[in-house]
Write a protein that holds these residues in place. Sequence first.
Motif, PDB file in Angstrom:
ATOM      1  N   ASN A   5       4.250   0.275 -10.702  1.00 22.45           N
ATOM      2  CA  ASN A   5       2.908   0.096 -10.173  1.00 22.45           C
ATOM      3  C   ASN A   5       2.520   1.370  -9.409  1.00 22.45           C
ATOM      4  O   ASN A   5       3.110   1.680  -8.376  1.00 22.45           O
ATOM      5  CB  ASN A   5       2.887  -1.119  -9.242  1.00 22.45           C
ATOM      6  N   GLN A   7       0.002   2.168  -7.567  1.00 21.99           N
ATOM      7  CA  GLN A   7      -0.508   1.917  -6.225  1.00 21.99           C
ATOM      8  C   GLN A   7       0.655   1.780  -5.237  1.00 21.99           C
ATOM      9  O   GLN A   7       0.600   2.289  -4.123  1.00 21.99           O
ATOM     10  CB  GLN A   7      -1.372   0.654  -6.229  1.00 21.99           C
ATOM     11  N   VAL A   8       1.712   1.135  -5.671  1.00 22.80           N
ATOM     12  CA  VAL A   8       2.880   0.910  -4.821  1.00 22.80           C
ATOM     13  C   VAL A   8       3.750   2.160  -4.759  1.00 22.80           C
ATOM     14  O   VAL A   8       4.238   2.542  -3.692  1.00 22.80           O
ATOM     15  CB  VAL A   8       3.697  -0.300  -5.338  1.00 22.80           C
ATOM     16  N   HIS A  11       2.606   4.583  -2.190  1.00 24.66           N
ATOM     17  CA  HIS A  11       2.268   4.028  -0.869  1.00 24.66           C
ATOM     18  C   HIS A  11       3.253   4.497   0.200  1.00 24.66           C
ATOM     19  O   HIS A  11       4.464   4.427   0.012  1.00 24.66           O
ATOM     20  CB  HIS A  11       2.262   2.501  -0.935  1.00 24.66           C
ATOM     21  N   CYS A  39       9.457  -4.899  -4.186  1.00 26.83           N
ATOM     22  CA  CYS A  39       8.581  -4.476  -5.290  1.00 26.83           C
ATOM     23  C   CYS A  39       9.345  -4.483  -6.614  1.00 26.83           C
ATOM     24  O   CYS A  39       8.821  -4.941  -7.641  1.00 26.83           O
ATOM     25  CB  CYS A  39       8.022  -3.085  -5.013  1.00 26.83           C
ATOM     26  N   PHE A  92       0.031  -5.923   1.602  1.00 26.33           N
ATOM     27  CA  PHE A  92      -0.298  -4.863   0.644  1.00 26.33           C
ATOM     28  C   PHE A  92       0.435  -5.082  -0.676  1.00 26.33           C
ATOM     29  O   PHE A  92      -0.156  -4.990  -1.758  1.00 26.33           O
ATOM     30  CB  PHE A  92       0.056  -3.488   1.230  1.00 26.33           C
ATOM     31  N   HIS A  95      -1.021  -7.998  -2.707  1.00 24.05           N
ATOM     32  CA  HIS A  95      -2.296  -7.632  -3.320  1.00 24.05           C
ATOM     33  C   HIS A  95      -2.118  -6.611  -4.439  1.00 24.05           C
ATOM     34  O   HIS A  95      -2.789  -6.707  -5.467  1.00 24.05           O
ATOM     35  CB  HIS A  95      -3.269  -7.136  -2.253  1.00 24.05           C
ATOM     36  N   ALA A  96      -1.217  -5.676  -4.253  1.00 28.54           N
ATOM     37  CA  ALA A  96      -0.985  -4.657  -5.280  1.00 28.54           C
ATOM     38  C   ALA A  96      -0.471  -5.270  -6.577  1.00 28.54           C
ATOM     39  O   ALA A  96      -0.691  -4.727  -7.657  1.00 28.54           O
ATOM     40  CB  ALA A  96       0.002  -3.609  -4.768  1.00 28.54           C
ATOM     41  N   TYR A  97       0.205  -6.415  -6.457  1.00 28.37           N
ATOM     42  CA  TYR A  97       0.730  -7.077  -7.652  1.00 28.37           C
ATOM     43  C   TYR A  97      -0.143  -8.250  -8.108  1.00 28.37           C
ATOM     44  O   TYR A  97       0.289  -9.097  -8.879  1.00 28.37           O
ATOM     45  CB  TYR A  97       2.176  -7.515  -7.427  1.00 28.37           C
TER      46      TYR A  97
END
Length: 113
Positions: A5, A7-8, A11, A39, A92, A95-97
């Motif tokens: 991901n 976004q992750v 981060h 994650c 976070f 939401h990212a997933y």
Amino acid sequence: MNISNPQVAGHPFLKALYADDYYPAPVLDRGREILLRLCERIEAERPADLAALYVLTHAATEEFNDLEASFDAAGSEIETVAREEIGEQFWFIAHAYGFADADSEELIATREW
């Protein structure tokens, strides 16, 4: 396993705590590893619903419970600022997933800090 991901992957986990000398970097590194493992588990297990996600987040929260002794030993603690930052990281991740309906308190319901 690498985080897929984007976004992750990009981060800066626990950034606010790293910026404060009160929180020891080696202990924060362990906290960051807990979040990254969470994650990885989400990507590997692909929880189908919130209940399945909460199983994973509760396990990671319990790892933070165990980490509290390391904070104490280093002259620090998981107090209000740290609690908020850690909780925000769990939110976070949810939401990212794609778990926009995740309850921020339920994500870390097993916390002892």
